[in-house]
Design an enzyme around this catalytic site. Structure first.
Site, PDB file in Angstrom:
ATOM      1  N   HIS A 168      79.227  58.894  -3.085  1.00 21.17           N
ATOM      2  CA  HIS A 168      79.530  58.569  -1.688  1.00 21.17           C
ATOM      3  C   HIS A 168      80.417  59.636  -1.049  1.00 21.17           C
ATOM      4  CE1 HIS A 168      77.995  54.438  -0.958  1.00 21.17           C
ATOM      5  NE2 HIS A 168      78.170  54.264  -2.258  1.00 21.17           N
ATOM      6  N   ASP A 175      75.293  52.494   1.058  1.00 24.56           N
ATOM      7  CA  ASP A 175      74.978  51.131   0.630  1.00 24.56           C
ATOM      8  C   ASP A 175      74.412  50.412   1.835  1.00 24.56           C
ATOM      9  OD1 ASP A 175      76.172  51.764  -1.816  1.00 24.56           O
ATOM     10  OD2 ASP A 175      78.113  50.955  -1.204  1.00 24.56           O
ATOM     11  N   GLU A 257      72.531  48.687  -8.723  1.00 19.21           N
ATOM     12  CA  GLU A 257      72.942  48.154  -7.427  1.00 19.21           C
ATOM     13  C   GLU A 257      71.757  48.214  -6.470  1.00 19.21           C
ATOM     14  OE1 GLU A 257      77.639  49.564  -7.657  1.00 19.21           O
ATOM     15  OE2 GLU A 257      76.217  50.684  -6.384  1.00 19.21           O
ATOM     16  N   HIS A 260      72.350  50.519  -3.248  1.00 17.91           N
ATOM     17  CA  HIS A 260      72.908  51.866  -3.342  1.00 17.91           C
ATOM     18  C   HIS A 260      71.802  52.916  -3.391  1.00 17.91           C
ATOM     19  CE1 HIS A 260      75.955  54.804  -5.113  1.00 17.91           C
ATOM     20  NE2 HIS A 260      74.804  55.394  -5.388  1.00 17.91           N
TER      21      HIS A 260
END
Length: 283
Positions: A168, A175, A257, A260
């Site tokens: 990130h 996300d 995730e 993500h």
């Protein structure tokens, strides 16, 4: 978050993996680090940039105001339970190539009656440092019942839910989820309400206006893994839809995730930025 950056064991870990099956290129592996202990220093990021501005970044809603946002780390509704360092404004900042690719995803999503909603985009290194510091304080678990009800806080790093550094901070990872379009209103977060596990059925957990993805966002549980076999029916179909839309536009999913994604052709694959999430950082 993530979701991404995640807290406490002593084992080394690699954060990025790819959902198996289709013939997609393997993602760039994240640097392997040792999770911090209470006596160890905060991990340093390779090629960490202390620049006050983010070259080539844009505010996503400036580029595409059709995309919804719910920037959780600028609020108290996250796994830490308070606003996170480095988020003075609730904005999604991304490198321009990633943002332009996301605009193409939005076009495809709208054609099917959905819209994108982002939870987190560029995450400054001070926010990651904040997560690491939080990990060293075992007594701070006010959000456990919602975000990691079945995982010990001491396992969050070792199990890959939190990591440092995080993709990130390079500006091309985000996300997100899908909402129906037009999007339903979402109740404001009430910190006084009893917490409900992120693994609970959609009608019981926090009233996010996302379509059902099987768990809430930033749910530190194996059921948040993109292809977890316990997630069936409509929630499974919704995850697959998001995966297809994002993959077609050049994004790679982190398979632990469902929310993500990293832009495969990211312009800063080795640089981790520290400028805050603020309009003044975009240059």
């Amino acid at each position: 978050m993530r979701r991404s950056g995640r807290v406490g064991g002593a084992a080394a870990l690699v954060l990025v993996a790819l959902l198996g099956g289709c013939s997609r290129p393997q993602p760039r592996p994240a640097p392997t680090i040792t999770a911090p202990t209470s006596s160890s220093p905060v991990p340093s990021s390779p090629a960490r940039s202390a620049a006050a501005r983010l070259p080539g970044f844009v505010v996503l809603t400036d580029l595409d105001p059709r995309i919804h946002s719910d920037i959780r780390y600028a609020t108290a509704h996250n796994f830490v339970g308070r606003p996170i360092s480095g988020y003075p404004e609730p904005l999604c900042l991304l490198t321009r190539p990633a943002a332009e690719a996301l605009r193409r995803v939005q076009d495809a999503a709208l054609a099917g009656g959905h819209s994108l909603k982002v939870y987190d985009c560029y995450r400054p290194q001070p926010a990651v440092d904040d997560f690491v510091a939080w990990a060293k304080r075992p007594g701070e678990q006010q959000s456990k019942a919602e975000f990691y009800p079945d995982v010990a806080k001491s396992r969050l790093f070792a199990d890959g839910y939190i990591g440092a550094p995080t993709a990130h901070s390079r500006g091309s990872t985000l996300d997100l989820t899908l909402v129906d379009e037009p999007a339903a209103s979402q109740p404001a977060y009430d910190p006084g309400r009893p917490l409900v596990a992120c693994t609970a059925p959609q009608g019981r957990r926090f009233a996010d206006n996302s379509i059902d993805m099987g768990t809430g966002f930033d749910c530190f549980d194996a059921r948040a893994h993109t292809a977890d076999p316990r997630v069936t029916g409509k929630a499974r179909d919704n995850r697959r839809l998001l995966l297809r839309l994002m993959t077609d536009a050049g994004f790679v999913n982190y398979d632990r995730e469902w929310w993500h994604y990293r832009y495969r052709d990211e312009p800063y694959p080795d640089t981790y930025f520290a400028a805050p999430v603020a309009r003044s950082s975009v240059g």
